[in-house]
Design an enzyme around this catalytic site. Structure first.
Site, PDB file in Angstrom:
ATOM      1  N   ASP A   1      53.755   8.938  50.183  1.00  0.00           N
ATOM      2  CA  ASP A   1      53.376   7.648  50.317  1.00  0.00           C
ATOM      3  C   ASP A   1      54.411   6.608  50.141  1.00  0.00           C
ATOM      4  O   ASP A   1      54.977   6.678  49.166  1.00  0.00           O
ATOM      5  CB  ASP A   1      51.969   7.166  49.353  1.00  0.00           C
ATOM      6  CG  ASP A   1      50.881   8.059  49.913  1.00  0.00           C
ATOM      7  OD1 ASP A   1      50.685   8.734  50.866  1.00  0.00           O
ATOM      8  OD2 ASP A   1      49.914   7.998  48.755  1.00  0.00           O
TER       9      ASP A   1
ATOM     10  N   ASP B   1      40.319   7.506  55.858  1.00  0.00           N
ATOM     11  CA  ASP B   1      40.229   7.263  54.542  1.00  0.00           C
ATOM     12  C   ASP B   1      38.727   7.321  54.406  1.00  0.00           C
ATOM     13  O   ASP B   1      38.107   6.126  54.970  1.00  0.00           O
ATOM     14  CB  ASP B   1      40.815   6.030  53.817  1.00  0.00           C
ATOM     15  CG  ASP B   1      42.421   6.260  54.075  1.00  0.00           C
ATOM     16  OD1 ASP B   1      42.878   7.142  53.982  1.00  0.00           O
ATOM     17  OD2 ASP B   1      43.051   5.091  54.240  1.00  0.00           O
TER      18      ASP B   1
END
Length: 268
Positions: A12, A131
């Site tokens: 990330d 997500d």
């Protein structure tokens, strides 16, 4: 022919650095992305994923130079996501050296980008990232998912780095993404992300069974056994992890040797 199961480290990115948080919050620095990716390359990772976790939210493009630098040093597939809103964005990333792109918020806003991307660059290049989080409100349109404790919920797609609920059912969205030309689903459960309590098996299994394209399980790995559960109970085609690799708690090779010993086909 038995398909090997893949182990994928995820990096990330924020401001060109690797960060990691819990439940999408509390980000802390985890190192230089190119350096970390190189380490995973040496350990035998099957792929590496770069996700610019703030790009969509802050309406900022991805740093092309970083991808070029990583692609020059890696000998494994690189998937890049975050802030990709147009075909031109996708083309820039692929030209910079990525093998695949990951579409999340932009695909929810404009699902046709999945189809256009697949038609322009091939389905193998298009990964739809989702997500998701549990929702216990009544929704007759949603696909019910039974949890380990016997309760039932549905899973809602959340966009903008986990900050904006959409009302979209995750199982239905996965099937639509496949129909539109996605080559893979990258599934992250917000309940388990960064917790090290294991993957969200219920939603991983539901989407793996509903979709006819590979599903990458993400969010929650803390032990070697969690990878095994992702493949066996969750029926995932690949397992993705971040913090356990970044902080040296285990290596990709450790995971693969463990899985091989448990009868899971992996590339060593």
């Amino acid at each position: 022919m038995v398909l090997t199961r893949r182990i994928i480290p995820c990096l990330d990115l924020k401001d060109g650095r690797v960060v990691k948080g819990t439940n999408f919050l509390g980000l802390r620095d985890a190192g230089d992305p190119v350096e970390l990716a190189g380490r995973y390359n040496e350990q035998g990772a099957d792929e590496v994923v770069f996700l610019d976790i703030t790009a969509s939210k802050e309406k900022r493009g991805i740093i092309i130079e970083l991808i070029q630098r990583a692609a020059d040093q890696l000998f494994l597939p690189l998937t890049v996501g975050g802030g990709l809103r147009t075909l031109d964005d996708i083309q820039q990333i692929l030209r910079a050296g990525a093998d695949k792109v990951s579409l999340n918020t932009s695909a929810v806003h404009d699902p046709s980008i999945i189809t256009k991307g697949a038609e322009s660059f091939g389905t193998q290049c298009i990964v739809v990232a989702m997500d998701v989080r549990r929702n216990f409100t009544l929704n007759p349109e949603a696909v019910p998912v039974r949890l380990c404790d016997g309760t039932t919920c549905w899973y809602e797609v959340v966009i903008y780095g986990g900050s904006k609920p959409t009302g979209i059912d995750a199982v239905r969205w996965a099937k639509e993404a496949e129909e539109r030309g996605a080559g893979e689903i990258l599934l992250t459960s917000m309940e388990t992300d960064g917790t090290k309590n294991g993957f969200d098996i219920a939603v991983t299994r539901a989407i793996s069974e509903a979709a006819n394209i590979p599903v990458i399980a993400s969010g929650g790995v803390g032990t070697l056994e969690h990878f095994y559960e992702g493949f066996t109970r969750g029926k995932a085609d690949a397992c993705l992890a971040a913090s356990v690799f970044h902080y040296g708690e285990m290596s990709v090779r450790d995971v693969k040797e463990y899985l091989k010993g448990k009868g899971i086909p992996v590339r060593l």
